[in-house]
Design a protein around this motif. Structure first.
Motif, PDB file in Angstrom:
ATOM      1  N   SER A 131       1.890  -4.557 -11.976  1.00  0.00           N
ATOM      2  CA  SER A 131       3.196  -4.183 -11.420  1.00  0.00           C
ATOM      3  C   SER A 131       3.209  -4.401  -9.912  1.00  0.00           C
ATOM      4  N   PRO A 132       4.404  -4.564  -9.339  1.00  0.00           N
ATOM      5  CA  PRO A 132       4.489  -4.647  -7.867  1.00  0.00           C
ATOM      6  C   PRO A 132       3.822  -3.445  -7.187  1.00  0.00           C
ATOM      7  N   GLU A 133       3.953  -2.244  -7.805  1.00  0.00           N
ATOM      8  CA  GLU A 133       3.295  -1.052  -7.247  1.00  0.00           C
ATOM      9  C   GLU A 133       1.778  -1.213  -7.251  1.00  0.00           C
ATOM     10  N   GLY A 134       1.268  -1.876  -8.298  1.00  0.00           N
ATOM     11  CA  GLY A 134      -0.168  -2.137  -8.398  1.00  0.00           C
ATOM     12  C   GLY A 134      -0.645  -3.084  -7.307  1.00  0.00           C
ATOM     13  N   PHE A 135       0.136  -4.148  -7.063  1.00  0.00           N
ATOM     14  CA  PHE A 135      -0.184  -5.079  -5.972  1.00  0.00           C
ATOM     15  C   PHE A 135      -0.266  -4.314  -4.647  1.00  0.00           C
ATOM     16  N   ALA A 136       0.765  -3.513  -4.380  1.00  0.00           N
ATOM     17  CA  ALA A 136       0.814  -2.783  -3.109  1.00  0.00           C
ATOM     18  C   ALA A 136      -0.360  -1.811  -2.992  1.00  0.00           C
ATOM     19  N   TYR A 137      -0.687  -1.137  -4.088  1.00  0.00           N
ATOM     20  CA  TYR A 137      -1.787  -0.165  -4.075  1.00  0.00           C
ATOM     21  C   TYR A 137      -3.113  -0.836  -3.706  1.00  0.00           C
ATOM     22  N   VAL A 138      -3.364  -2.022  -4.279  1.00  0.00           N
ATOM     23  CA  VAL A 138      -4.623  -2.729  -3.980  1.00  0.00           C
ATOM     24  C   VAL A 138      -4.763  -2.935  -2.474  1.00  0.00           C
ATOM     25  N   TYR A 139      -3.700  -3.432  -1.839  1.00  0.00           N
ATOM     26  CA  TYR A 139      -3.794  -3.731  -0.403  1.00  0.00           C
ATOM     27  C   TYR A 139      -3.756  -2.480   0.470  1.00  0.00           C
ATOM     28  N   GLU A 140      -3.089  -1.435   0.010  1.00  0.00           N
ATOM     29  CA  GLU A 140      -3.003  -0.206   0.808  1.00  0.00           C
ATOM     30  C   GLU A 140      -4.218   0.695   0.638  1.00  0.00           C
ATOM     31  N   GLN A 141      -4.789   0.754  -0.576  1.00  0.00           N
ATOM     32  CA  GLN A 141      -5.804   1.771  -0.857  1.00  0.00           C
ATOM     33  C   GLN A 141      -7.172   1.221  -1.277  1.00  0.00           C
ATOM     34  N   ILE A 142      -7.254  -0.079  -1.583  1.00  0.00           N
ATOM     35  CA  ILE A 142      -8.572  -0.620  -1.964  1.00  0.00           C
ATOM     36  C   ILE A 142      -9.122  -1.505  -0.849  1.00  0.00           C
ATOM     37  N   LYS A 143      -8.390  -2.583  -0.502  1.00  0.00           N
ATOM     38  CA  LYS A 143      -8.894  -3.465   0.562  1.00  0.00           C
ATOM     39  C   LYS A 143      -7.751  -4.326   1.078  1.00  0.00           C
ATOM     40  N   LYS A 168     -11.171   3.944   1.509  1.00  0.00           N
ATOM     41  CA  LYS A 168     -11.599   4.938   2.504  1.00  0.00           C
ATOM     42  C   LYS A 168     -12.943   5.562   2.149  1.00  0.00           C
ATOM     43  N   THR A 169     -13.202   5.695   0.837  1.00  0.00           N
ATOM     44  CA  THR A 169     -14.395   6.426   0.391  1.00  0.00           C
ATOM     45  C   THR A 169     -15.614   5.525   0.167  1.00  0.00           C
ATOM     46  N   HIS A 170     -15.397   4.204   0.151  1.00  0.00           N
ATOM     47  CA  HIS A 170     -16.483   3.278  -0.170  1.00  0.00           C
ATOM     48  C   HIS A 170     -16.524   2.114   0.810  1.00  0.00           C
ATOM     49  N   ASP A 171     -17.721   1.536   0.942  1.00  0.00           N
ATOM     50  CA  ASP A 171     -17.875   0.298   1.712  1.00  0.00           C
ATOM     51  C   ASP A 171     -17.677  -0.868   0.738  1.00  0.00           C
ATOM     52  N   LEU A 172     -16.500  -1.483   0.798  1.00  0.00           N
ATOM     53  CA  LEU A 172     -16.169  -2.586  -0.109  1.00  0.00           C
ATOM     54  C   LEU A 172     -16.109  -3.917   0.647  1.00  0.00           C
ATOM     55  N   SER A 173     -16.835  -3.981   1.749  1.00  0.00           N
ATOM     56  CA  SER A 173     -16.781  -5.171   2.609  1.00  0.00           C
ATOM     57  C   SER A 173     -17.278  -6.435   1.913  1.00  0.00           C
ATOM     58  N   SER A 174     -18.121  -6.281   0.896  1.00  0.00           N
ATOM     59  CA  SER A 174     -18.666  -7.467   0.210  1.00  0.00           C
ATOM     60  C   SER A 174     -17.647  -8.125  -0.718  1.00  0.00           C
ATOM     61  N   ILE A 175     -16.615  -7.383  -1.144  1.00  0.00           N
ATOM     62  CA  ILE A 175     -15.674  -7.910  -2.146  1.00  0.00           C
ATOM     63  C   ILE A 175     -14.717  -8.916  -1.502  1.00  0.00           C
ATOM     64  N   ARG A 176     -14.774 -10.167  -1.989  1.00  0.00           N
ATOM     65  CA  ARG A 176     -13.846 -11.203  -1.520  1.00  0.00           C
ATOM     66  C   ARG A 176     -12.619 -11.303  -2.421  1.00  0.00           C
TER      67      ARG A 176
END
Length: 651
Positions: free
Chosen positions: A397-409, A379-387
């Motif tokens: 952890s499974p929580e870590g996997f979910a966090y990446v998709y919910e809060q990073i990209k 939400k706070t950054h433009d991370l559109s370049s990251i593939r």
């Protein structure tokens, strides 16, 4: 596990992936259509000669391939890949020579620099001439206690262009920690900084460099690299030292001379620690490292020419060696040194946004820390370049996997990867043409005969067992330094199962053909993914008069591993706050900050074998509530009861 994947590559992404192009040429080579990754992997292991030759050609390795691809291919150790080949590692990393970025560097918020490909080549040229003038020749060791900065990359390239062997650690290691490593390999040149930045503070290292240099009689020169702006004063205080700037001043830029050497010529010495003695010095070959990294980065990571490739790492972790190989694919390396949380947890995402990062490499521990800090980088950054976002070091952890998709990209390829210093590469990693399932590493690495076995050496599915590799591969170590008969090398990987690499990881196949790593199955500690040996901790803490004996384990805790130190106190000693403080300070200064225990617990006795060896594995099993299999080997099995259900380890 959920019934739906977290991510699916689009048809366009699959079509564009280098892995798809490789699958087409592999189908031609195999004489049959390989229609998915599982079929490609099966072929890559069944016909290793065809597979590794195709990797050489597909990745355009510079050098002479030679006639033979694999000799003694059923011997582990003993197999020989490309025995007739000649190549130079640095030549393969310095193919470009233009004004575009080769290296971008940030040292927290204090230093920002960039080097073009032509500037990097110029620096390597001058360093190569300096090393040659110092008499450095093939097989000599060049060591670096350095931050992750451009000069470190350039010095590695200069050393390996000559055929010298490169070895590095980070400058936060204590004097003894450095000597335990470099003292064994007798370097002729040592590179060190005038200090480094961490958490916004300038950390001085001049006294430590002087002390280390005084105890390395093999040194011909200490080169002090300017980072804090104080290199001249630091160099002046160390006998036989010079600033890097002054040392290369006499040399004009000229073409780099590359010494082409055998595929198995030593390139790197990396350090991994067992439970007894000083760290093992693992020697990796130039050809094996190069071909593995090209395969992993081009096919599994999908790195393209001109990509902007980042991995958060120090020079004491194999991910630094992995990162620098990105130059061989024409990628720009984004280097960062310092704390990933200074001034706050947004700093690496600020970097990603500013530099249009395409590959963001980090650790499971970092992702977990972001999650706990409730940061929302998407939400706070433009991370559109990251593939691709990659995680390693410890299981995500499974929580870590979910966090990446919910809060990073939500449309990133999340590649959890696992391998080790031992192979300077991966056994299991990302597959850009396959879905990502929560909690799972996508699949085995191409060309690697990865399996999970039970304790009787039988393959198992859907349950935990030993991660093994049943056929030789190019990045197996040449051996260990100072292990002329190969006894330590053999004992480390091949004693458990004859002619099979046993890695010491607890693993499990999933129904999707992926892998879950459950942590270490041996006694080596792995906090935050950096493998460290208990012996290094004992060497420090047992110098204190209050400590009679110590035992250290890694405790699975909060989706990571924390170091727990048990101490048997000398008569009259008390484990109060003051003693705990001194123990931690001793370990921090003598070994490294990573060795510092999260918990210190006093116990009345420590279990040992009949031959007097302390038994970390048995204690670790008791702490985790597991049955101890071999109590009859212990001289004092009753001591194990002291480690059951300890309240100090509950939180």
């Amino acid at each position: 596990m959920t019934n739906a994947p977290l991510w699916m590559p689009t048809a366009a992404q699959i079509a564009k992936a280098p892995l798809t192009a490789f699958m087409a040429v592999a189908s031609d080579k195999a004489g049959r259509k390989l229609s998915n990754f599982a079929e490609l992997h099966e072929w890559s292991v069944a016909d290793r000669v065809a597979f590794w030759e195709l990797i050489w050609d597909f990745c355009g390795i510079v050098g002479e391939k030679g006639e033979r691809i694999l000799v003694d291919g059923d011997r582990m150790p003993g197999a020989s890949f490309f025995p007739d080949a000649r190549l130079n590692f640095a030549e393969n990393l310095l193919r470009k020579n233009d004004a575009t970025d080769a290296l971008v560097f940030r040292g927290e918020d204090k230093v920002e620099r960039r080097l073009s490909w032509s500037q990097l080549r110029a620096l390597v040229s001058r360093l190569q001439q300096l090393f040659t003038a110092l008499g450095v020749k093939p097989g000599d060791r060049v060591a670096a206690m350095m931050p992750n900065m451009p000069e470190t990359v350039a010095a590695m390239l200069a050393a390996t262009s000559i055929g010298a062997i490169w070895s590095s650690c980070s400058p936060d290691f204590g004097e003894q920690g450095v000597l335990d490593r470099f003292g064994q390999i007798e370097p002729v040149v040592l590179l060190a900084p005038d200090g480094y930045w961490y958490n916004g503070k300038a950390i001085e290292v001049a006294d430590k460099i002087a002390a280390v240099a005084a105890k390395l009689p093999s040194l011909r020169k200490v080169l002090v690299v300017d980072y804090l702006g104080n290199s001249a004063a630091v160099a002046e205080a160390i006998p036989g030292a010079a600033t890097l700037e002054a040392a290369i001043a006499p040399f004009a830029i000229k073409d780099i001379a590359y010494e082409r050497l055998p595929f198995a010529h030593p390139l790197y010495i990396l350090f991994s620690s067992g439970t007894t003695g000083v760290p093992k010095c693992i020697v990796h070959s130039a050809g094996g490292t190069l071909i593995q990294h090209l395969k992993e980065q081009r096919l599994h990571a999908g790195i393209l020419d001109g990509d902007r490739f980042f991995y958060f790492t120090t020079c004491g972790w194999m991910m630094w060696n992995w990162l620098v190989s990105g130059l061989a694919s024409g990628a720009t390396l984004l280097l960062y040194d310092g704390s990933p949380f200074y001034p706050d947890g947004n700093v690496l995402f600020d970097y990603a946004q500013a530099e249009r990062m395409t590959y963001f490499g980090t650790s499971a521990k970092f992702i977990d820390a972001l999650r706990k800090a409730d940061l929302h980088p998407g939400k706070t950054h433009d991370l559109s370049s990251i593939r691709t976002l990659s995680s390693t070091g410890s299981p995500l952890s499974p929580e870590g996997f979910a966090y990446v998709y919910e809060q990073i990209k939500d449309d990133v390829h999340l590649a959890s990867i696992s391998g080790g210093t031992d192979i300077v590469a991966c056994f299991v990693l990302g597959v850009p043409t396959e879905p990502v399932w929560i909690g799972e590493i996508q699949g085995p690495a191409l060309g690697m005969a990865v399996d999970v076995w039970d304790e009787h050496g039988k393959p198992i599915r859907g349950e935990k067992g030993e991660l093994v590799c049943t056929k030789p591969f190019p990045s197996m170590p040449i051996g260990f330094w100072n292990d002329p008969q190969g006894e330590k090398y053999h004992a480390t990987y091949f004693d458990r199962f004859d002619n099979v690499w046993c890695h010491g990881d607890f693993a499990e196949w999933t129904v999707h053909g992926g892998v879950i790593i459950h942590g270490r199955s041996d006694a080596t500690l792995n906090p935050g993914g950096v493998r460290i040996g208990t012996a290094e901790i004992y060497n420090q803490v047992e110098q204190l008069p209050e400590i009679a004996e110590a035992l250290c384990i890694g405790q699975d805790f909060d989706n990571d591993v924390r170091v727990v130190l048990f101490v048997r106190l000398a008569p009259g000693a008390v484990l109060d706050e003051e003693l705990q403080k001194r123990i931690r300070a001793k370990i921090r200064s003598g070994a490294s900050p990573r060795h510092v225990p999260a918990r210190i617990v006093a116990v009345a006795d420590i279990p040992r074998t009949k031959s007097g060896k302390i038994t970390e594995l048995a204690v670790r099993d008791v702490v985790h509530g597991r049955a101890v299999k071999n109590k009859e080997a212990l001289a004092n099995p009753e001591a194990l009861d002291l480690f059951k259900n300890l309240p100090d380890l509950a939180d």
